[in-house]
Design an enzyme around this catalytic site. Structure first.
Site, PDB file in Angstrom:
ATOM      1  N   CYS A  12       0.815  -1.216   0.000  1.00 44.67           N
ATOM      2  CA  CYS A  12       0.000   0.000   0.000  1.00 44.67           C
ATOM      3  C   CYS A  12       0.851   1.270   0.000  1.00 44.67           C
ATOM      4  O   CYS A  12       1.606   1.513   0.947  1.00 44.67           O
ATOM      5  CB  CYS A  12      -0.921  -0.013   1.221  1.00 44.67           C
ATOM      6  SG  CYS A  12      -1.898   1.492   1.390  1.00 44.67           S
ATOM      7  N   LYS A  39      -8.737  -9.102   6.775  1.00 44.82           N
ATOM      8  CA  LYS A  39      -8.453  -8.225   7.908  1.00 44.82           C
ATOM      9  C   LYS A  39      -8.982  -8.849   9.196  1.00 44.82           C
ATOM     10  O   LYS A  39     -10.146  -9.252   9.254  1.00 44.82           O
ATOM     11  CB  LYS A  39      -9.096  -6.857   7.681  1.00 44.82           C
ATOM     12  CG  LYS A  39      -8.533  -6.129   6.468  1.00 44.82           C
ATOM     13  CD  LYS A  39      -9.331  -4.883   6.138  1.00 44.82           C
ATOM     14  CE  LYS A  39      -8.854  -4.266   4.832  1.00 44.82           C
ATOM     15  NZ  LYS A  39      -9.696  -3.129   4.405  1.00 44.82           N
ATOM     16  N   VAL A  52      -5.538   0.931   5.877  1.00 45.24           N
ATOM     17  CA  VAL A  52      -4.168   1.169   6.317  1.00 45.24           C
ATOM     18  C   VAL A  52      -3.646   2.380   5.541  1.00 45.24           C
ATOM     19  O   VAL A  52      -4.071   2.618   4.405  1.00 45.24           O
ATOM     20  CB  VAL A  52      -3.264  -0.063   6.083  1.00 45.24           C
ATOM     21  CG1 VAL A  52      -3.703  -1.221   6.944  1.00 45.24           C
ATOM     22  CG2 VAL A  52      -3.195  -0.467   4.623  1.00 45.24           C
ATOM     23  N   GLU A  64      -5.800   7.242   7.938  1.00 47.39           N
ATOM     24  CA  GLU A  64      -5.553   8.176   6.833  1.00 47.39           C
ATOM     25  C   GLU A  64      -4.116   8.705   6.911  1.00 47.39           C
ATOM     26  O   GLU A  64      -3.718   9.360   7.869  1.00 47.39           O
ATOM     27  CB  GLU A  64      -6.540   9.348   6.795  1.00 47.39           C
ATOM     28  CG  GLU A  64      -7.985   8.939   6.593  1.00 47.39           C
ATOM     29  CD  GLU A  64      -8.230   8.232   5.260  1.00 47.39           C
ATOM     30  OE1 GLU A  64      -7.463   8.464   4.302  1.00 47.39           O
ATOM     31  OE2 GLU A  64      -9.185   7.450   5.185  1.00 47.39           O
ATOM     32  N   SER A  65      -3.363   8.426   5.856  1.00 48.39           N
ATOM     33  CA  SER A  65      -1.922   8.680   5.875  1.00 48.39           C
ATOM     34  C   SER A  65      -1.555  10.145   6.101  1.00 48.39           C
ATOM     35  O   SER A  65      -0.644  10.449   6.878  1.00 48.39           O
ATOM     36  CB  SER A  65      -1.293   8.187   4.564  1.00 48.39           C
ATOM     37  OG  SER A  65      -1.822   8.883   3.443  1.00 48.39           O
TER      38      SER A  65
END
Length: 219
Positions: A12, A39, A52, A64-65
């Site tokens: 990801c 998951k 993720v 949320e990155s």
């Protein structure tokens, strides 16, 4: 309370962003790999979004990155990942937003386009986005190799995971970054030299295999 757990997936690029941010800040963290196809219930209970990356610090959970990366930067002031100037910080966030609104969608449209007409249109769009990035890098980075000079930051991190995966567009769509985009190519080379990038990257064959279904329009 400072113990950080990052729930991630190798494949990801969004999770890749947060791994890079933690590593660039030299923060210790526990990395927990999540199987995106299966998951675990405990993960979904902790993070109902099921996405993720997710970060847990004690009882505090974020997903949320870009939100995670902002939190990391604000929570741990050593090695700042945003410029000191208020105006430059606003500008950096503007380009981070551009990554999500324009660059990343163009990347996936190009990778997933199946018929010839869509591929041509998506490739043309991708070239326009690359030219925009090259022009901005010329303007913003000055003498340093990164987006805002000599210190890598959240803007660099917002874009880089997709450039590590650029081999997908080369392999599946024949799309190379034009040689005349010198500022962009120099920036990519500088990022590839970072210890965090070297430690957190994956082999080319891994990406090609993992994204084959995307390129075939099956995801």
């Amino acid at each position: 309370m400072n113990d950080i757990e990052l729930f991630s997936a190798r494949v990801c690029p969004f999770a890749h962003r947060s791994r890079l941010a933690l590593m660039e800040k030299n923060l210790p963290f526990t990395l927990i790999e999540i199987n995106l196809h299966n998951k675990p219930d405990w993960f979904l209970n902790m993070n109902p979004a099921g996405s993720v990356p997710a970060l847990r610090q004690g009882d505090f959970v974020l997903h949320e990155s870009l939100v995670i990366n902002e939190y990391i930067n604000e929570c741990f002031s050593e090695i700042p990942l945003l410029p000191q100037s208020m105006q430059k910080r606003a500008e950096a966030r503007q380009w981070i937003s551009y990554a999500g609104a324009s660059f990343v969608p163009a990347f996936y449209r190009t990778l997933k386009a199946q018929d010839e007409d869509r591929q041509e249109r998506s490739i043309a769009e991708m070239y326009r986005v690359l030219e925009t990035l090259d022009n901005e890098l010329k303007r913003s980075k000055g003498e340093g190799p990164y987006w805002y000079g000599w210190q890598v930051g959240l803007t660099d991190i917002a874009f880089y995971p997709w450039f590590e995966r650029w081999i997908l567009l080369e392999h599946y769509r024949g799309l190379k970054i034009p040689d005349q985009l010198h500022s962009l190519l120099d920036w990519i080379a500088a990022m590839q030299g970072r210890d965090a990038v070297k430690l957190g990257g994956e082999p080319v064959d891994y990406y090609i295999g993992q994204y084959a279904a995307y390129a075939a329009g099956k995801k």
